[in-house]
Design an enzyme around this catalytic site. Structure first.
Site, PDB file in Angstrom:
ATOM      1  N   ARG A   4       0.827  -1.204   0.000  1.00 40.19           N
ATOM      2  CA  ARG A   4       0.000   0.000   0.000  1.00 40.19           C
ATOM      3  C   ARG A   4       0.872   1.268   0.000  1.00 40.19           C
ATOM      4  O   ARG A   4       1.795   1.386  -0.783  1.00 40.19           O
ATOM      5  CB  ARG A   4      -0.993  -0.056   1.152  1.00 40.19           C
ATOM      6  N   SER A   5       0.608   2.212   0.899  1.00 39.55           N
ATOM      7  CA  SER A   5       1.275   3.511   0.796  1.00 39.55           C
ATOM      8  C   SER A   5       2.741   3.505   1.192  1.00 39.55           C
ATOM      9  O   SER A   5       3.420   4.519   1.009  1.00 39.55           O
ATOM     10  CB  SER A   5       0.526   4.556   1.622  1.00 39.55           C
ATOM     11  N   ALA A   6       3.247   2.396   1.710  1.00 39.46           N
ATOM     12  CA  ALA A   6       4.697   2.317   1.867  1.00 39.46           C
ATOM     13  C   ALA A   6       5.379   2.429   0.502  1.00 39.46           C
ATOM     14  O   ALA A   6       6.567   2.764   0.424  1.00 39.46           O
ATOM     15  CB  ALA A   6       5.091   1.027   2.567  1.00 39.46           C
ATOM     16  N   THR A   7       4.610   2.177  -0.562  1.00 39.34           N
ATOM     17  CA  THR A   7       5.104   2.391  -1.931  1.00 39.34           C
ATOM     18  C   THR A   7       5.535   3.828  -2.136  1.00 39.34           C
ATOM     19  O   THR A   7       6.504   4.102  -2.872  1.00 39.34           O
ATOM     20  CB  THR A   7       4.001   2.044  -2.950  1.00 39.34           C
ATOM     21  N   LYS A   8       4.813   4.765  -1.519  1.00 40.78           N
ATOM     22  CA  LYS A   8       5.087   6.189  -1.753  1.00 40.78           C
ATOM     23  C   LYS A   8       6.517   6.568  -1.409  1.00 40.78           C
ATOM     24  O   LYS A   8       7.106   7.438  -2.057  1.00 40.78           O
ATOM     25  CB  LYS A   8       4.123   7.048  -0.934  1.00 40.78           C
TER      26      LYS A   8
END
Length: 386
Positions: free
Chosen positions: A66-70
């Site tokens: 999820r937003s750890a991708t950012k």
């Protein structure tokens, strides 16, 4: 619980906390890795590869983070700036003329990175197919009128962040952000990380899913009670909060191989814990001779750009250029830490002062956005070991 892997001397508290997550915090399947001064000191995994399955989590299991991708995606424009290819203080329209529409002429590149661009939500949410097609998202955010004048306030761009960064990178480099990340970050560092998971890696990717909140304190866990204002923001379908997180509607099936193969740098990355830890280790120092951020770039990543009440998350947040910074909403290792959580559990960050980088990946998703109790238990354990 059969926890596997290795822990260097002095980091035994991390293993204890990891085991405790399974025993008391409802963990189903997870992995954690820690680097210190460019050397891996923790590499642990346990549980099942699928949140509701029985097959054991393997040494090479990867998950949607999820937003750890950012945090990885944000490195791309920073590295382009480091190489002299992107001006962070230039208007976005310099590289992407269509973005100037509807009152966004003064939006700067640094505003995209620090969640100040004013477009966290769309007037019309995209379908999962539109979100993943590589073109509709960019057109939608370019046409969108801002919720506030860009640069004057901040609010978490939960989904739109990905389309903003992806199109900016494409305009500057001619490459998709997934390809750029693979060629310039993942390959040199040997990372099992993808923005757009390839078909030949599908067999390694576990299934994520919702799990119940931890039991009350009397049951040995933690009880999360969000502030009333936060709960109301998430329950109101017309709030900026709900609209930002609902920029893709209906909710996509994150376990669908086709969706995982799409390049969604806001929320669709697939990674192992050790890949996230190794990436962050390389932002603060050399890892096997490879270093990503020059000192000036590292300063940009963790210098506060946005602070105070977040229009979307409805709590106080602190952002550098692309990264959440240590604070009450997202406690990390120390004041100089920077990184990014993934909604529901995952977390990755670096702390330059201690030389520590951590990656934590889970398949059991919970309601929280920035401070999952399992991740925080691991952070406290690392702090006690350093």
């Amino acid at each position: 619980m059969d926890v596997r892997g290795t822990v260097a001397e002095g980091f035994e508290p991390v293993r204890d906390a990891f085991v405790r997550n399974f025993e008391a915090r409802g963990e189903r399947g997870a992995a954690v890795a820690v680097y210190r001064d460019g050397v891996k000191v923790v590499d642990l995994w346990g549980g099942t590869r699928d949140v509701h399955g029985t097959e054991p989590w393997a040494v090479d299991t990867a998950q949607v983070v999820r937003s750890a991708t950012k945090g990885v995606a944000a490195a791309v424009p920073l590295l382009l700036h480091q190489r002299g290819q992107l001006d962070l203080d230039a208007p976005v329209g310099t590289y992407w003329p269509e973005f100037k529409a509807a009152g966004k002429e003064r939006a700067l590149v640094r505003h995209l990175l620090s969640h100040r661009a004013g477009v966290p939500a769309l007037d019309r949410p995209l379908t999962p197919a539109e979100a993943a097609d590589g073109t509709t998202g960019a057109r939608a955010v370019a046409a969108q009128a801002p919720a506030w004048e860009p640069g004057t306030d901040h609010g978490y761009h939960a989904q739109t962040y990905g389309w903003l960064l992806a199109e900016l990178v494409r305009r500057v480099t001619g490459r998709t952000i997934g390809r750029w990340t693979a060629e310039e970050i993942a390959r040199p560092l040997g990372l099992d990380f993808w923005i757009g998971a390839p078909d030949d890696e599908a067999h390694r990717i576990g299934r994520i899913g919702r799990i119940e909140e931890p039991p009350t304190a009397s049951g040995g866990g933690l009880k999360l009670r969000p502030k009333r204002s936060v709960a109301e923001a998430y329950s109101d379908p017309d709030s900026l909060t709900r609209r930002a997180f609902g920029a893709i509607d209906p909710v996509p099936d994150e376990n669908d191989p086709g969706y995982r193969s799409a390049e969604l740098p806001a929320s669709g990355g697939v990674s192992t814990a050790r890949a996230l830890a190794r990436f962050y280790a390389a932002t603060i120092g050399p890892v096997d001779g490879n270093r990503l951020f020059a000192p000036a770039t590292l300063t940009l990543a963790r210098t506060e750009e946005s602070t105070g009440p977040d229009r979307v998350l409805v709590v106080g947040t602190r952002f550098g250029l692309g990264y959440l910074l240590h604070g009450p909403a997202c406690p990390l290792l120390g004041p100089g830490s920077f990184g990014h959580p993934g909604r529901g559990g995952s977390l990755a960050f670096a702390d330059p002062e201690s030389g520590v980088a951590l990656g934590y990946v889970t398949n059991g998703m919970r309601k929280g956005v920035t401070a999952d109790p399992r991740a925080q238990a691991l952070v406290r354990a690392v702090r006690s070991a350093t």
